[in-house]
Motif scaffolding. Structure first.
Motif, PDB file in Angstrom:
ATOM      1  N   GLY A 118      21.700  -4.949   2.289  1.00  0.00           N
ATOM      2  CA  GLY A 118      20.810  -6.096   2.310  1.00  0.00           C
ATOM      3  C   GLY A 118      19.807  -6.024   3.452  1.00  0.00           C
ATOM      4  O   GLY A 118      18.625  -6.316   3.275  1.00  0.00           O
ATOM      5  N   TRP A 119      20.265  -5.621   4.637  1.00  0.00           N
ATOM      6  CA  TRP A 119      19.357  -5.524   5.776  1.00  0.00           C
ATOM      7  C   TRP A 119      18.315  -4.436   5.565  1.00  0.00           C
ATOM      8  O   TRP A 119      17.139  -4.595   5.952  1.00  0.00           O
ATOM      9  CB  TRP A 119      20.137  -5.254   7.058  1.00  0.00           C
ATOM     10  CG  TRP A 119      20.784  -6.461   7.642  1.00  0.00           C
ATOM     11  CD1 TRP A 119      22.116  -6.736   7.741  1.00  0.00           C
ATOM     12  CD2 TRP A 119      20.117  -7.603   8.212  1.00  0.00           C
ATOM     13  NE1 TRP A 119      22.328  -7.960   8.324  1.00  0.00           N
ATOM     14  CE2 TRP A 119      21.121  -8.516   8.632  1.00  0.00           C
ATOM     15  CE3 TRP A 119      18.781  -7.939   8.406  1.00  0.00           C
ATOM     16  CZ2 TRP A 119      20.813  -9.735   9.231  1.00  0.00           C
ATOM     17  CZ3 TRP A 119      18.472  -9.157   9.004  1.00  0.00           C
ATOM     18  CH2 TRP A 119      19.475 -10.036   9.404  1.00  0.00           C
ATOM     19  N   VAL A 120      18.713  -3.311   4.967  1.00  0.00           N
ATOM     20  CA  VAL A 120      17.761  -2.228   4.712  1.00  0.00           C
ATOM     21  C   VAL A 120      16.667  -2.694   3.744  1.00  0.00           C
ATOM     22  O   VAL A 120      15.480  -2.394   3.931  1.00  0.00           O
ATOM     23  CB  VAL A 120      18.505  -0.994   4.161  1.00  0.00           C
ATOM     24  CG1 VAL A 120      17.530   0.034   3.607  1.00  0.00           C
ATOM     25  CG2 VAL A 120      19.352  -0.361   5.266  1.00  0.00           C
ATOM     26  N   ASP A 121      17.050  -3.431   2.706  1.00  0.00           N
ATOM     27  CA  ASP A 121      16.055  -3.986   1.789  1.00  0.00           C
ATOM     28  C   ASP A 121      15.193  -5.032   2.489  1.00  0.00           C
ATOM     29  O   ASP A 121      13.967  -5.075   2.307  1.00  0.00           O
ATOM     30  CB  ASP A 121      16.739  -4.626   0.580  1.00  0.00           C
ATOM     31  CG  ASP A 121      17.273  -3.611  -0.409  1.00  0.00           C
ATOM     32  OD1 ASP A 121      16.847  -2.433  -0.341  1.00  0.00           O
ATOM     33  OD2 ASP A 121      18.109  -3.981  -1.248  1.00  0.00           O
ATOM     34  N   TRP A 122      15.829  -5.896   3.267  1.00  0.00           N
ATOM     35  CA  TRP A 122      15.123  -6.994   3.934  1.00  0.00           C
ATOM     36  C   TRP A 122      14.015  -6.485   4.849  1.00  0.00           C
ATOM     37  O   TRP A 122      12.938  -7.093   4.936  1.00  0.00           O
ATOM     38  CB  TRP A 122      16.138  -7.816   4.739  1.00  0.00           C
ATOM     39  CG  TRP A 122      15.510  -8.858   5.605  1.00  0.00           C
ATOM     40  CD1 TRP A 122      15.156 -10.129   5.258  1.00  0.00           C
ATOM     41  CD2 TRP A 122      15.153  -8.709   6.997  1.00  0.00           C
ATOM     42  NE1 TRP A 122      14.601 -10.788   6.333  1.00  0.00           N
ATOM     43  CE2 TRP A 122      14.585  -9.938   7.406  1.00  0.00           C
ATOM     44  CE3 TRP A 122      15.261  -7.662   7.913  1.00  0.00           C
ATOM     45  CZ2 TRP A 122      14.126 -10.134   8.703  1.00  0.00           C
ATOM     46  CZ3 TRP A 122      14.806  -7.858   9.208  1.00  0.00           C
ATOM     47  CH2 TRP A 122      14.247  -9.077   9.592  1.00  0.00           C
ATOM     48  N   ALA A 137      20.870 -14.335   5.195  1.00  0.00           N
ATOM     49  CA  ALA A 137      21.800 -13.513   5.982  1.00  0.00           C
ATOM     50  C   ALA A 137      22.611 -14.360   6.941  1.00  0.00           C
ATOM     51  O   ALA A 137      23.808 -14.091   7.164  1.00  0.00           O
ATOM     52  CB  ALA A 137      21.010 -12.448   6.746  1.00  0.00           C
ATOM     53  N   ALA A 138      21.992 -15.387   7.521  1.00  0.00           N
ATOM     54  CA  ALA A 138      22.718 -16.250   8.454  1.00  0.00           C
ATOM     55  C   ALA A 138      23.849 -16.987   7.743  1.00  0.00           C
ATOM     56  O   ALA A 138      24.968 -17.098   8.276  1.00  0.00           O
ATOM     57  CB  ALA A 138      21.755 -17.247   9.092  1.00  0.00           C
ATOM     58  N   ALA A 143      29.739 -17.207   6.627  1.00  0.00           N
ATOM     59  CA  ALA A 143      30.848 -17.034   5.690  1.00  0.00           C
ATOM     60  C   ALA A 143      31.824 -15.962   6.179  1.00  0.00           C
ATOM     61  O   ALA A 143      33.048 -16.136   6.109  1.00  0.00           O
ATOM     62  CB  ALA A 143      30.316 -16.672   4.301  1.00  0.00           C
ATOM     63  N   VAL A 144      31.284 -14.857   6.687  1.00  0.00           N
ATOM     64  CA  VAL A 144      32.142 -13.779   7.184  1.00  0.00           C
ATOM     65  C   VAL A 144      32.989 -14.271   8.364  1.00  0.00           C
ATOM     66  O   VAL A 144      34.201 -13.999   8.449  1.00  0.00           O
ATOM     67  CB  VAL A 144      31.291 -12.561   7.601  1.00  0.00           C
ATOM     68  CG1 VAL A 144      32.130 -11.551   8.376  1.00  0.00           C
ATOM     69  CG2 VAL A 144      30.682 -11.900   6.368  1.00  0.00           C
ATOM     70  N   VAL A 175      25.677 -21.201  -0.490  1.00  0.00           N
ATOM     71  CA  VAL A 175      24.291 -21.474  -0.086  1.00  0.00           C
ATOM     72  C   VAL A 175      23.527 -20.159   0.077  1.00  0.00           C
ATOM     73  O   VAL A 175      22.380 -20.029  -0.365  1.00  0.00           O
ATOM     74  CB  VAL A 175      24.266 -22.283   1.221  1.00  0.00           C
ATOM     75  CG1 VAL A 175      22.833 -22.449   1.728  1.00  0.00           C
ATOM     76  CG2 VAL A 175      24.910 -23.645   1.019  1.00  0.00           C
ATOM     77  N   GLY A 176      24.177 -19.176   0.692  1.00  0.00           N
ATOM     78  CA  GLY A 176      23.539 -17.873   0.829  1.00  0.00           C
ATOM     79  C   GLY A 176      23.222 -17.245  -0.509  1.00  0.00           C
ATOM     80  O   GLY A 176      22.161 -16.637  -0.691  1.00  0.00           O
TER      81      GLY A 176
END
Length: 312
Positions: A118-122, A137-138, A143-144, A175-176
């Motif tokens: 997800g971060w690489v795409d973001w 992401a937040a 959640a994690v 929500v995420g």
């Protein structure tokens, strides 16, 4: 939508005629304001630099999902989200405590590669998408943390606390997930931005201009009706043409650079092979529509290449 002013410069009658926002309207309005806020841009710039600096090599394209033909992140999130939702169901089943713990642990393990993808795409999105993506992401990070605390509480015998934390985690990941859906479907992050081209280009050959107006070795933009194409004239006299808008996020390939038989998008660096449109490097996960070319009486004509797929 702006309301036109009357002659007096006031808007009282028209404003009274507008309906109040409904529940869905308020949600969309809130997310729309999130897209426009600049408060997160400084954080976004720093995180993007860090993400782009990760020494991932070819693994970056793997995480983008170039091998799959579409982003891999939405596939990978099925593991943590599915595991956590299933654990919530098992929390309602007598005697299923151990199974619920296993699913929470599986979700925590699966969240790591999903988050990395997800971060690489973001890091290759536009600013409005990045702003929504940061909050997405937040929420998932919350959640994690909640599920990590839930697992720890359960393993130490504090079952009630573990269930409360799991419920908080489930709320956060929901929500995420909703924001992720907004990114994917409302903002078209990860969508193929050239999918409509084959449906808009008519059959047969189409003139796009004189050959002598196309410089050698430099990409130029030409129009086929209302469809923009990038045309490159090679030193040997051959001409190659692709859809101009990058399949990743619509960047203008005609403003990019040509090297080793490929054109590089100026926005996010996706590289496409001019001979057939194959995306040899991401973040684009879809190839470009390619065109056959011919010269007739000094005029360049192109025809959409149908039924043929680019191959690596």
């Amino acid at each position: 939508m702006d309301v036109p002013e009357g002659r007096s410069g006031t808007r009282p009658v028209l404003l009274r005629a507008l309906p109040r926002s409904t529940g869905p309207g308020r949600v969309l309005g809130a997310v729309g304001r999130l897209e426009d806020t600049r408060l997160l841009d400084g954080v976004a710039r720093s995180l993007r630099r860090c993400t782009r600096a990760l020494p991932l090599g070819r693994g970056r394209d793997v995480l983008h999902g170039r091998w799959l033909g579409h982003p891999v992140h939405p596939v990978m999130v099925q593991i943590p989200v599915g595991a956590w939702f299933s654990s919530a169901v098992l929390d309602c089943v007598p005697g299923a405590r151990r199974s619920s713990r296993v699913l929470i642990g599986l979700g925590l393990v699966g969240a790591v590669p999903a988050a990395l993808a997800g971060w690489v795409d973001w890091a290759e999105l536009q600013k409005p998408q990045m702003r929504v993506g940061l909050v997405h992401a937040a929420c998932n990070s919350v959640a994690v943390v909640c599920y990590g605390g839930s697992l720890g509480a359960r393993l130490t015998g504090r079952e009630f606390r573990g269930r409360v934390l799991a419920l908080a985690g489930l709320t956060a990941v929901s929500v995420g997930g909703a924001l992720g859906g907004h990114l994917a479907y409302r903002q078209a992050a990860g969508a193929n931005h050239t999918e409509s081209v084959p449906h808009l280009v008519g059959e047969g050959w189409h003139p796009v201009g004189p050959l002598d107006g196309i410089p050698v070795g430099r990409p130029v933009r030409r129009l086929l009706d209302d469809i923009a194409v990038v045309v490159v004239r090679q030193p040997d006299g051959s001409v190659q043409a692709l859809a101009d808008h990058c399949s990743h996020l619509g960047g203008p390939l005609s403003e990019g650079t040509v090297r080793d038989g490929c054109v590089r998008c100026p926005w996010h660096g996706s590289v496409f092979r001019l001979s057939d449109g194959w995306n040899v490097r991401g973040p684009a996960t879809s190839p470009q529509p390619a065109f056959d070319t011919r010269i007739t009486d000094g005029q360049l004509e192109i025809r959409l290449r149908r039924g043929l797929r680019a191959v690596p």
